[in-house]
Design an enzyme around this catalytic site. Sequence first.
Site, PDB file in Angstrom:
ATOM      1  N   ASP A 139       0.855  -1.182   0.000  1.00  0.00           N
ATOM      2  CA  ASP A 139       0.000   0.000   0.000  1.00  0.00           C
ATOM      3  C   ASP A 139       0.895   1.238   0.000  1.00  0.00           C
ATOM      4  O   ASP A 139       1.580   1.522   0.982  1.00  0.00           O
ATOM      5  CB  ASP A 139      -0.902  -0.021   1.235  1.00  0.00           C
ATOM      6  CG  ASP A 139      -1.935   1.089   1.233  1.00  0.00           C
ATOM      7  OD1 ASP A 139      -1.758   2.091   0.500  1.00  0.00           O
ATOM      8  OD2 ASP A 139      -2.926   0.956   1.974  1.00  0.00           O
ATOM      9  N   HIS A 140       0.884   1.971  -1.112  1.00  0.00           N
ATOM     10  CA  HIS A 140       1.735   3.162  -1.240  1.00  0.00           C
ATOM     11  C   HIS A 140       1.356   4.254  -0.249  1.00  0.00           C
ATOM     12  O   HIS A 140       2.144   5.154  -0.002  1.00  0.00           O
ATOM     13  CB  HIS A 140       1.660   3.726  -2.667  1.00  0.00           C
ATOM     14  CG  HIS A 140       2.640   3.109  -3.605  1.00  0.00           C
ATOM     15  ND1 HIS A 140       3.951   3.485  -3.666  1.00  0.00           N
ATOM     16  CD2 HIS A 140       2.504   2.116  -4.515  1.00  0.00           C
ATOM     17  CE1 HIS A 140       4.583   2.785  -4.583  1.00  0.00           C
ATOM     18  NE2 HIS A 140       3.715   1.923  -5.112  1.00  0.00           N
ATOM     19  N   ARG A 141       0.175   4.186   0.312  1.00  0.00           N
ATOM     20  CA  ARG A 141      -0.210   5.190   1.315  1.00  0.00           C
ATOM     21  C   ARG A 141       0.547   4.973   2.614  1.00  0.00           C
ATOM     22  O   ARG A 141       0.717   5.903   3.397  1.00  0.00           O
ATOM     23  CB  ARG A 141      -1.718   5.144   1.583  1.00  0.00           C
ATOM     24  CG  ARG A 141      -2.539   5.509   0.348  1.00  0.00           C
ATOM     25  CD  ARG A 141      -3.990   5.253   0.556  1.00  0.00           C
ATOM     26  NE  ARG A 141      -4.198   3.806   0.718  1.00  0.00           N
ATOM     27  CZ  ARG A 141      -5.375   3.237   0.909  1.00  0.00           C
ATOM     28  NH1 ARG A 141      -6.464   3.988   0.969  1.00  0.00           N
ATOM     29  NH2 ARG A 141      -5.484   1.944   1.034  1.00  0.00           N
ATOM     30  N   ALA A 142       1.006   3.753   2.861  1.00  0.00           N
ATOM     31  CA  ALA A 142       1.697   3.432   4.108  1.00  0.00           C
ATOM     32  C   ALA A 142       3.194   3.210   3.916  1.00  0.00           C
ATOM     33  O   ALA A 142       3.961   3.338   4.857  1.00  0.00           O
ATOM     34  CB  ALA A 142       1.079   2.188   4.736  1.00  0.00           C
ATOM     35  N   LEU A 143       3.592   2.849   2.708  1.00  0.00           N
ATOM     36  CA  LEU A 143       4.977   2.463   2.469  1.00  0.00           C
ATOM     37  C   LEU A 143       5.418   2.952   1.101  1.00  0.00           C
ATOM     38  O   LEU A 143       4.723   2.742   0.117  1.00  0.00           O
ATOM     39  CB  LEU A 143       5.077   0.924   2.529  1.00  0.00           C
ATOM     40  CG  LEU A 143       6.442   0.274   2.466  1.00  0.00           C
ATOM     41  CD1 LEU A 143       7.280   0.675   3.668  1.00  0.00           C
ATOM     42  CD2 LEU A 143       6.290  -1.229   2.412  1.00  0.00           C
TER      43      LEU A 143
END
Length: 100
Positions: free
Chosen positions: A75-79
Amino acid sequence: MAARAKINKLRVTEMTGGTFTVSNLGLTRVKSFPPIVNASQICFLGTGWMTDGAVCAPGGEIALQRLVGLSLTFDHRALDGAPAGDLLTTICAEIEGMAV
């Protein structure tokens, strides 16, 4: 939990809420696949079929080596992509270190 998982006795509540999942399709002929990250998860590692493949050995010789397809979905929102790439590189190094 591990003992119950091995005999298929885990409850649904024990299998939800995780942040990292590993799925193994190695018993099939699937070389690799793109896992889908479930809600609340950050990463999902998909492992595929292990097979022999030709590689360039030291000295330029051709040799057979065990190969396995890995796919890391995150998840690009978290990592960010760089730490995810570092994680996959570390996983590969660990697997290669275990190879005989």
